[in-house]
Design a protein around this motif. Structure first.
Motif, mmCIF file in Angstrom:
data_model
loop_
_atom_site.group_PDB
_atom_site.id
_atom_site.type_symbol
_atom_site.label_atom_id
_atom_site.label_comp_id
_atom_site.label_asym_id
_atom_site.label_seq_id
_atom_site.Cartn_x
_atom_site.Cartn_y
_atom_site.Cartn_z
ATOM 1 N N LEU A 47 -84.705 -89.430 26.631
ATOM 2 C CA LEU A 47 -85.155 -89.532 27.990
ATOM 3 C C LEU A 47 -85.102 -90.977 28.357
ATOM 4 C CD1 LEU A 47 -86.250 -87.879 30.604
ATOM 5 C CD2 LEU A 47 -88.873 -88.295 29.433
ATOM 6 N N GLN A 48 -85.539 -92.084 27.502
ATOM 7 C CA GLN A 48 -85.569 -93.345 27.892
ATOM 8 C C GLN A 48 -84.236 -93.854 28.219
ATOM 9 O OE1 GLN A 48 -88.266 -94.562 24.533
ATOM 10 N NE2 GLN A 48 -89.383 -95.422 26.203
ATOM 11 N N GLU A 49 -83.076 -93.201 27.916
ATOM 12 C CA GLU A 49 -82.050 -93.899 27.665
ATOM 13 C C GLU A 49 -81.419 -93.424 29.368
ATOM 14 O OE1 GLU A 49 -80.407 -94.161 23.084
ATOM 15 O OE2 GLU A 49 -80.167 -92.308 24.418
ATOM 16 N N ARG A 50 -81.767 -92.323 30.031
ATOM 17 C CA ARG A 50 -81.362 -91.846 31.217
ATOM 18 C C ARG A 50 -81.816 -92.641 32.355
ATOM 19 N NH1 ARG A 50 -83.607 -86.269 29.556
ATOM 20 N NH2 ARG A 50 -82.854 -86.077 27.426
ATOM 21 N N PRO A 51 -81.005 -92.906 33.479
ATOM 22 C CA PRO A 51 -81.324 -93.676 34.402
ATOM 23 C C PRO A 51 -82.644 -93.517 35.243
ATOM 24 C CG PRO A 51 -78.944 -93.233 34.611
ATOM 25 C CD PRO A 51 -79.514 -92.363 33.511
ATOM 26 N N GLU A 52 -82.720 -92.129 35.407
ATOM 27 C CA GLU A 52 -84.167 -91.760 36.090
ATOM 28 C C GLU A 52 -85.198 -91.375 35.165
ATOM 29 O OE1 GLU A 52 -84.517 -91.999 39.505
ATOM 30 O OE2 GLU A 52 -82.809 -93.036 39.363
ATOM 31 N N GLY A 53 -84.582 -90.778 33.942
ATOM 32 C CA GLY A 53 -85.739 -90.535 32.808
ATOM 33 C C GLY A 53 -86.717 -91.550 32.543
ATOM 34 N N LYS A 54 -86.007 -92.737 32.224
ATOM 35 C CA LYS A 54 -86.771 -93.920 31.885
ATOM 36 C C LYS A 54 -87.951 -94.370 32.979
ATOM 37 C CE LYS A 54 -83.210 -97.315 33.121
ATOM 38 N NZ LYS A 54 -82.327 -98.343 32.671
ATOM 39 N N ARG A 55 -87.707 -93.935 34.231
ATOM 40 C CA ARG A 55 -88.475 -94.252 35.315
ATOM 41 C C ARG A 55 -90.025 -93.540 34.831
ATOM 42 N NH1 ARG A 55 -86.751 -92.484 40.688
ATOM 43 N NH2 ARG A 55 -88.735 -93.566 41.284
ATOM 44 N N LEU A 56 -89.839 -92.410 34.530
ATOM 45 C CA LEU A 56 -90.976 -91.550 34.319
ATOM 46 C C LEU A 56 -92.245 -92.586 33.464
ATOM 47 C CD1 LEU A 56 -89.455 -87.980 33.433
ATOM 48 C CD2 LEU A 56 -90.529 -88.945 35.425
ATOM 49 N N TYR A 57 -91.581 -93.297 32.390
ATOM 50 C CA TYR A 57 -92.713 -93.959 31.585
ATOM 51 C C TYR A 57 -93.412 -95.078 32.720
ATOM 52 C CZ TYR A 57 -90.246 -91.901 27.699
ATOM 53 O OH TYR A 57 -89.776 -90.979 26.766
ATOM 54 N N ASP A 58 -92.620 -95.662 33.733
ATOM 55 C CA ASP A 58 -93.470 -96.348 34.565
ATOM 56 C C ASP A 58 -94.306 -95.511 35.667
ATOM 57 O OD1 ASP A 58 -92.514 -98.508 33.139
ATOM 58 O OD2 ASP A 58 -90.508 -98.537 34.407
ATOM 59 N N LYS A 59 -93.871 -94.714 36.036
ATOM 60 C CA LYS A 59 -94.266 -93.731 37.149
ATOM 61 C C LYS A 59 -95.780 -93.069 36.752
ATOM 62 C CE LYS A 59 -91.781 -92.089 40.487
ATOM 63 N NZ LYS A 59 -92.159 -92.941 41.341
ATOM 64 N N LEU A 60 -95.677 -92.400 35.564
ATOM 65 C CA LEU A 60 -96.577 -91.153 35.285
ATOM 66 C C LEU A 60 -97.856 -92.295 34.715
ATOM 67 C CD1 LEU A 60 -94.482 -88.835 33.347
ATOM 68 C CD2 LEU A 60 -95.868 -88.553 35.604
ATOM 69 N N ARG A 61 -99.134 -91.825 35.433
ATOM 70 C CA ARG A 61 -100.362 -92.513 35.059
ATOM 71 C C ARG A 61 -101.295 -91.385 34.358
ATOM 72 N NH1 ARG A 61 -97.581 -95.909 35.718
ATOM 73 N NH2 ARG A 61 -97.524 -97.947 36.899
ATOM 74 N N HIS A 62 -102.394 -91.858 33.724
ATOM 75 C CA HIS A 62 -103.624 -91.006 33.534
ATOM 76 C C HIS A 62 -104.080 -89.917 34.583
ATOM 77 C CE1 HIS A 62 -107.403 -89.529 31.968
ATOM 78 N NE2 HIS A 62 -107.163 -89.866 31.176
ATOM 79 N N GLY A 63 -103.806 -88.761 34.244
ATOM 80 C CA GLY A 63 -104.357 -87.698 35.361
ATOM 81 C C GLY A 63 -103.254 -87.113 35.834
ATOM 82 N N ASP A 64 -101.856 -87.689 35.789
ATOM 83 C CA ASP A 64 -100.929 -87.088 36.617
ATOM 84 C C ASP A 64 -100.463 -85.844 35.491
ATOM 85 O OD1 ASP A 64 -100.841 -89.059 38.321
ATOM 86 O OD2 ASP A 64 -99.150 -90.097 37.651
ATOM 87 N N THR A 65 -99.757 -84.993 36.284
ATOM 88 C CA THR A 65 -98.945 -83.769 35.747
ATOM 89 C C THR A 65 -97.321 -83.825 35.618
ATOM 90 O OG1 THR A 65 -100.613 -82.414 36.129
ATOM 91 C CG2 THR A 65 -98.685 -81.441 35.694
ATOM 92 N N LEU A 66 -96.692 -83.985 34.658
ATOM 93 C CA LEU A 66 -95.236 -84.001 34.597
ATOM 94 C C LEU A 66 -94.745 -82.296 34.368
ATOM 95 C CD1 LEU A 66 -92.359 -85.121 34.363
ATOM 96 C CD2 LEU A 66 -92.735 -85.270 31.708
ATOM 97 N N VAL A 67 -93.906 -81.953 35.363
ATOM 98 C CA VAL A 67 -93.410 -80.576 35.588
ATOM 99 C C VAL A 67 -91.941 -80.627 34.930
ATOM 100 C CG1 VAL A 67 -93.135 -78.433 36.688
ATOM 101 C CG2 VAL A 67 -95.144 -79.757 37.011
ATOM 102 N N VAL A 68 -91.357 -79.711 34.174
ATOM 103 C CA VAL A 68 -90.152 -79.466 33.758
ATOM 104 C C VAL A 68 -89.828 -78.097 33.759
ATOM 105 C CG1 VAL A 68 -89.773 -81.516 32.685
ATOM 106 C CG2 VAL A 68 -90.521 -79.751 31.419
ATOM 107 N N ARG A 69 -88.687 -77.784 34.179
ATOM 108 C CA ARG A 69 -88.191 -76.330 34.093
ATOM 109 C C ARG A 69 -88.606 -75.680 32.625
ATOM 110 N NH1 ARG A 69 -82.336 -75.074 34.511
ATOM 111 N NH2 ARG A 69 -82.448 -74.998 31.952
ATOM 112 N N TRP A 70 -87.994 -76.411 31.662
ATOM 113 C CA TRP A 70 -88.283 -76.141 30.152
ATOM 114 C C TRP A 70 -88.125 -77.283 29.210
ATOM 115 C CZ3 TRP A 70 -86.167 -74.284 25.509
ATOM 116 C CH2 TRP A 70 -86.857 -73.434 24.450
ATOM 117 N N VAL A 71 -88.723 -77.213 28.220
ATOM 118 C CA VAL A 71 -88.750 -78.626 27.483
ATOM 119 C C VAL A 71 -87.378 -79.081 27.270
ATOM 120 C CG1 VAL A 71 -90.960 -78.022 26.386
ATOM 121 C CG2 VAL A 71 -88.645 -77.126 25.248
ATOM 122 N N ASP A 72 -86.306 -78.240 27.280
ATOM 123 C CA ASP A 72 -84.836 -78.622 27.122
ATOM 124 C C ASP A 72 -84.585 -79.645 28.230
ATOM 125 O OD1 ASP A 72 -84.511 -76.705 29.166
ATOM 126 O OD2 ASP A 72 -82.793 -76.169 28.500
#
Length: 211
Positions: A47-72
Motif C-alpha cells: 500500500l505504501q508503494e502505490r502513488p495514492e495508497g501512500k497518501r492514506l498514511y498522511d490523510k487518515l487521522r484518529h477517529g476516521d474510517t477507512l472503507v475498502v470493498r474487501w481487504v484484498d
C-alpha cells in the motif's frame, strides 16, 4: 471532523473504479472522499508503494474510517495486509469492508475481543493472498487454452471485465448467493451462475477477447 475515506484499487488498465464506490454507497456508507490507485497490482506492490495508497498514511487521522470493498484492495500479500490494518488501528482509524460488513477497530482493551479480531484479520489476509494465487493459476490455464484454441471462434464477448470477475469469485468464496452477486455487480444471475460453474471458462473468455 472525522472523515470516511474509501480506498479503491484496480490492477489493470481495462478495469474501472466506479463500481467500488457504487457498491460502498449501496451498502450504506457515506463516503466523504475517495482515494484510488488505477492499474496497480496488489500482489507486487505494498500500500505504501502505490502513488495514492501512500497518501492514506498522511490523510487518515484518529477517529476516521477507512472503507475498502474487501481487504484484498489493501493488498494481496498476507504480511502487508496484516501490517497495514494493524498500523491504522494503532492510529485510531477504524477499517471497514463493504463485503461482509467487517469492522476492525483498535479501541477494544478486552484481550478476548483482541484475539478474535486479530485472528479474523489474519484469516482475511491469508484468504486474499490465496485468492490471488488461485486467480493467477486460472489466468495461466485460460491463456494456455486460448493459445491452443486461438484459431476458433471467440464466442460472444463477455458482459463482465476482469475486475467484475474478481468480485464475483470473491463473493462466491464468501458464501454470497447468485442473486446478491448479480445485484452488486449488475450482471445477470445467469452470468453469475455460469461463472460459478466454471471460473476457468470465464477466464478463457476474457483472454480470447484480450480483456
Amino acid at each position: 471532523m472525522c472523515k470516511t475515506i474509501l480506498y479503491a484499487r484496480v490492477s489493470t488498465a481495462d478495469q474501472t473504479l466506479d463500481h467500488q464506490k457504487t457498491q460502498a454507497v449501496a451498502a450504506g456508507f457515506e463516503i466523504d472522499e475517495v482515494v484510488s490507485d488505477h492499474g496497480v497490482s496488489g500482489v507486487s506492490t505494498t500500500l505504501q508503494e502505490r502513488p495514492e495508497g501512500k497518501r492514506l498514511y498522511d490523510k487518515l487521522r484518529h477517529g476516521d474510517t477507512l472503507v475498502v470493498r474487501w481487504v484484498d484492495r489493501l493488498g494481496r500479500n498476507y504480511q502487508d495486509v496484516t501490517d497495514t490494518i494493524r498500523h491504522f488501528m494503532r492510529q485510531g482509524v477504524v477499517v471497514r469492508t463493504v463485503i461482509n460488513n467487517l469492522t476492525f477497530d483498535g479501541s477494544t482493551a478486552d484481550p478476548m475481543q483482541e484475539a478474535v479480531r486479530d485472528a479474523l484479520i489474519a484469516f482475511m489476509a491469508a484468504t486474499a493472498q490465496a485468492q490471488a494465487e488461485a486467480t493467477k493459476e486460472a489466468q495461466r490455464a485460460g491463456i494456455e487454452i486460448a493459445r491452443k484454441d486461438g484459431s476458433k471462434y471467440r464466442g460472444k464477448k463477455p458482459s463482465y471485465d476482469r475486475d467484475k470477475l474478481h468480485v464475483v469469485l470473491e463473493m462466491l468464496d464468501n458464501g454470497s448467493g447468485a442473486t446478491e452477486i448479480a445485484k452488486v455487480t449488475q450482471l445477470t444471475r445467469q452470468t453469475v451462475l455460469r461463472i460459478r460453474k466454471s471460473p476457468s471458462a470465464a477466464e478463457v473468455a476474457l483472454t480470447r477477447w484480450g480483456m
